[in-house]
Design an enzyme around this catalytic site. Structure first.
Site, PDB file in Angstrom:
ATOM      1  N   HIS A 116      38.413  42.581  59.973  1.00  0.00           N
ATOM      2  CA  HIS A 116      38.666  41.999  58.256  1.00  0.00           C
ATOM      3  C   HIS A 116      38.352  40.987  58.380  1.00  0.00           C
ATOM      4  O   HIS A 116      38.947  39.859  59.427  1.00  0.00           O
ATOM      5  CB  HIS A 116      39.855  42.763  58.372  1.00  0.00           C
ATOM      6  CG  HIS A 116      40.496  42.308  56.979  1.00  0.00           C
ATOM      7  ND1 HIS A 116      41.087  41.619  56.498  1.00  0.00           N
ATOM      8  CD2 HIS A 116      40.239  43.166  55.808  1.00  0.00           C
ATOM      9  CE1 HIS A 116      41.467  41.530  55.488  1.00  0.00           C
ATOM     10  NE2 HIS A 116      40.979  42.841  54.673  1.00  0.00           N
ATOM     11  N   ALA A 176      36.983  42.445  44.452  1.00  0.00           N
ATOM     12  CA  ALA A 176      37.145  43.732  45.209  1.00  0.00           C
ATOM     13  C   ALA A 176      36.226  44.407  44.032  1.00  0.00           C
ATOM     14  O   ALA A 176      36.781  44.109  42.767  1.00  0.00           O
ATOM     15  CB  ALA A 176      38.858  43.943  45.637  1.00  0.00           C
ATOM     16  N   GLY A 306      37.571  31.631  38.640  1.00  0.00           N
ATOM     17  CA  GLY A 306      37.694  30.756  40.193  1.00  0.00           C
ATOM     18  C   GLY A 306      38.654  29.611  38.700  1.00  0.00           C
ATOM     19  O   GLY A 306      39.115  29.837  40.056  1.00  0.00           O
TER      20      GLY A 306
HETATM   21  P1  NAI Z   1      41.096  38.868  41.213  1.00  0.00           P
HETATM   22  O1  NAI Z   1      41.766  40.477  40.830  1.00  0.00           O
HETATM   23  O2  NAI Z   1      42.536  37.987  41.983  1.00  0.00           O
HETATM   24  O3  NAI Z   1      40.473  38.697  40.725  1.00  0.00           O
HETATM   25  C1  NAI Z   1      39.029  38.545  40.306  1.00  0.00           C
HETATM   26  C2  NAI Z   1      37.996  37.530  39.873  1.00  0.00           C
HETATM   27  O4  NAI Z   1      38.648  37.734  38.408  1.00  0.00           O
HETATM   28  C3  NAI Z   1      38.139  36.712  40.285  1.00  0.00           C
HETATM   29  O5  NAI Z   1      36.446  35.758  40.417  1.00  0.00           O
HETATM   30  C4  NAI Z   1      38.343  35.550  39.658  1.00  0.00           C
HETATM   31  O6  NAI Z   1      38.107  34.416  38.948  1.00  0.00           O
HETATM   32  C5  NAI Z   1      38.216  36.145  38.414  1.00  0.00           C
HETATM   33  N1  NAI Z   1      39.554  36.411  37.286  1.00  0.00           N
HETATM   34  C6  NAI Z   1      40.758  36.665  37.480  1.00  0.00           C
HETATM   35  N2  NAI Z   1      41.372  36.781  35.804  1.00  0.00           N
HETATM   36  C7  NAI Z   1      40.249  35.861  35.245  1.00  0.00           C
HETATM   37  C8  NAI Z   1      41.168  35.119  33.830  1.00  0.00           C
HETATM   38  N3  NAI Z   1      41.667  35.113  33.272  1.00  0.00           N
HETATM   39  N4  NAI Z   1      39.346  34.997  33.214  1.00  0.00           N
HETATM   40  C9  NAI Z   1      37.837  34.905  34.067  1.00  0.00           C
HETATM   41  N5  NAI Z   1      38.648  35.111  35.726  1.00  0.00           N
HETATM   42  C10 NAI Z   1      38.852  35.415  36.253  1.00  0.00           C
HETATM   43  O7  NAI Z   1      40.649  39.495  43.248  1.00  0.00           O
HETATM   44  P2  NAI Z   1      40.833  41.114  43.671  1.00  0.00           P
HETATM   45  O8  NAI Z   1      39.603  41.855  42.959  1.00  0.00           O
HETATM   46  O9  NAI Z   1      41.788  41.635  43.911  1.00  0.00           O
HETATM   47  O10 NAI Z   1      40.213  40.751  45.522  1.00  0.00           O
HETATM   48  C11 NAI Z   1      41.698  39.096  45.918  1.00  0.00           C
HETATM   49  C12 NAI Z   1      40.499  39.063  47.248  1.00  0.00           C
HETATM   50  O11 NAI Z   1      40.494  40.573  48.115  1.00  0.00           O
HETATM   51  C13 NAI Z   1      39.458  38.552  47.326  1.00  0.00           C
HETATM   52  O12 NAI Z   1      39.451  37.302  48.369  1.00  0.00           O
HETATM   53  C14 NAI Z   1      38.383  39.013  47.744  1.00  0.00           C
HETATM   54  O13 NAI Z   1      37.770  38.803  48.855  1.00  0.00           O
HETATM   55  C15 NAI Z   1      39.810  39.867  48.662  1.00  0.00           C
HETATM   56  N6  NAI Z   1      39.154  41.237  49.558  1.00  0.00           N
HETATM   57  C16 NAI Z   1      38.885  41.412  50.386  1.00  0.00           C
HETATM   58  C17 NAI Z   1      38.163  42.413  51.527  1.00  0.00           C
HETATM   59  C18 NAI Z   1      38.220  42.400  52.719  1.00  0.00           C
HETATM   60  O14 NAI Z   1      37.831  43.397  53.409  1.00  0.00           O
HETATM   61  N7  NAI Z   1      37.640  41.107  53.049  1.00  0.00           N
HETATM   62  C19 NAI Z   1      38.485  43.957  50.630  1.00  0.00           C
HETATM   63  C20 NAI Z   1      39.107  43.721  49.044  1.00  0.00           C
HETATM   64  C21 NAI Z   1      39.343  42.558  48.822  1.00  0.00           C
END
Ligand code: NAI
Length: 350
Positions: A116, A176, A306
């Site tokens: 991971h 995600a 971001g």
């Molecule tokens: P999230 O739902 O918190 O955010 C998703 C995106 O939406 C981000 O780019 C954020 O800047 C944007 N965003 C959120 N609210 C906003 C708003 N009000 N206005 C504008 N943009 C907005 O992120 P999520 O999908 O829950 O992912 C969380 C983390 O999980 C990430 O760091 C991802 O890389 C990680 N992840 C890692 C995995 C792995 O296997 N390595 C698998 C799945 C997720």
């Protein structure tokens, strides 16, 4: 408990080192996790340490990986992570991706056979902090139904992007490709509350609001999110000769086994495409255009991708990072892990 980023980093590093990771690797994993917590992405921060520590102790993370890096063309390379800690391989591979893009304009590096890798924003920020555009995609365990399907096939397959600007801020996307993380389902289960039925389906593929009936998550934007998951799986799995789709290993099925996951790092050097000064100014302009737009009712402002994480990062620098007691107690205990994760289902239960 509120901790500074440095305090949190130290606790996590110590625990991972105690679990068996060599010190320099524990340092990098802790850095990626602290980055996530410091930006409010707690799903990929300290709460993961116990799972990682159990996996390291049981041999499912190679403590002494033999990393190899092979250039396969002027702009392409393969970094083989030998199933060591994914965060370490992904970071070191991104260092190499950046070097190639500085010399040759663009770079694509496949990171294969890794565990991971955590929050992808860390790796794309590596590129953005060097004045380059970073993109990263990776596989994760199958827990999402394809559009119209009944069985989990793809993972939450995340996509991240970051670009620098003249002001030093980043436009950054890191998401995600499922509507909701499995952690939210677990949370609802533990509280006995219903979930939004758009988040998940039952064993027949029907939307369910009952967290106990969840069999799989759903992709963002229906068929479009499903198509993005397919693209991520092809580029970070099939392209690198790795297990793909439903063949991707599950995070909790056997903590003694290698994960063999893949990630693709892409870096674009703006200097090879346009006037860099203008490019950086226009990224700031984009942020300003969005931030100054009249918000819809119910919104205080329009935020650029971001921005929320950046604001949280600033607040946490001032107030400290909030770490729940259970995690703080674990991190400060002498215990390496509590045997909580091995041989669990995709949702870390049963
Ligand atoms: P999230 O739902 O918190 O955010 C998703 C995106 O939406 C981000 O780019 C954020 O800047 C944007 N965003 C959120 N609210 C906003 C708003 N009000 N206005 C504008 N943009 C907005 O992120 P999520 O999908 O829950 O992912 C969380 C983390 O999980 C990430 O760091 C991802 O890389 C990680 N992840 C890692 C995995 C792995 O296997 N390595 C698998 C799945 C997720």
């Amino acid at each position: 408990m509120r901790l500074t980023k440095a305090e949190l980093h130290k606790l996590m590093k110590n625990k991972l080192h105690k679990a068996g990771l060599k010190e320099e690797h524990a340092d990098i994993v802790a850095d990626v996790l602290a980055h996530a917590d410091a930006r409010g992405i707690h799903s990929h921060g300290a709460m993961r340490v116990e799972y990682y520590a159990e996996r390291i102790s049981k041999g499912g993370t190679n403590k002494n990986p033999n990393f190899t890096f092979e250039k396969t063309g002027p702009c392409s390379a393969i970094f083989d992570g030998d199933n060591g800690a994914g965060h370490v391989a992904a970071k070191l591979a991104m260092d190499e991706t950046i070097k190639i893009a500085k010399e040759n304009g663009v770079a694509i590096v496949g990171v294969k056979r890794v565990g991971h890798t955590g929050a992808l924003s860390y790796f794309v920020q590596q590129a953005a902090s060097e004045g380059l555009i970073g993109i990263a995609l990776c596989q994760s365990d199958p827990m999402c139904v394809p559009y119209g399907g009944t069985e989990p096939y793809y993972g939450t397959n995340p996509i991240a992007f970051a670009t620098p600007s003249k002001s030093g801020k980043y436009l950054m996307m890191d998401m995600a490709t499922t509507i909701q993380a499995w952690g939210k389902i677990l949370h609802a289960r533990s509280k006995g509350t219903p979930i939004d039925p758009t988040w998940a389906v039952d064993k027949d593929g029907n939307p369910t609001g009952d967290p106990l009936k969840v069999n799989a998550l759903t992709p963002i934007a229906g068929p479009k999110g499903y198509a993005l998951q397919m693209m991520v799986d092809v580029l970070s799995g099939v392209l690198l000769g790795l297990p793909f789709g439903k063949r991707v290993t599950s995070m909790y099925s056997d903590l003694t086994e290698d994960r063999n996951l893949g990630q693709l790092n892409i870096v674009i050097n703006p200097a090879y495409f346009t006037n860099v000064e203008k490019f950086l100014e226009n990224i700031d302009q984009t942020m300003e255009d969005l931030s100054t737009m009249k918000p819809a009712s119910g919104f205080d402002s329009v935020r650029y991708p971001g921005q929320s994480s950046m604001i949280r990062e600033e607040n946490y620098k001032r107030d400290g990072i909030e770490i729940v007691d259970e995690i703080y107690n674990y991190l400060t205990s002498d215990d390496v892990h509590y045997n909580n994760y091995d041989h669990k289902g995709a949702f870390a239960v049963e």
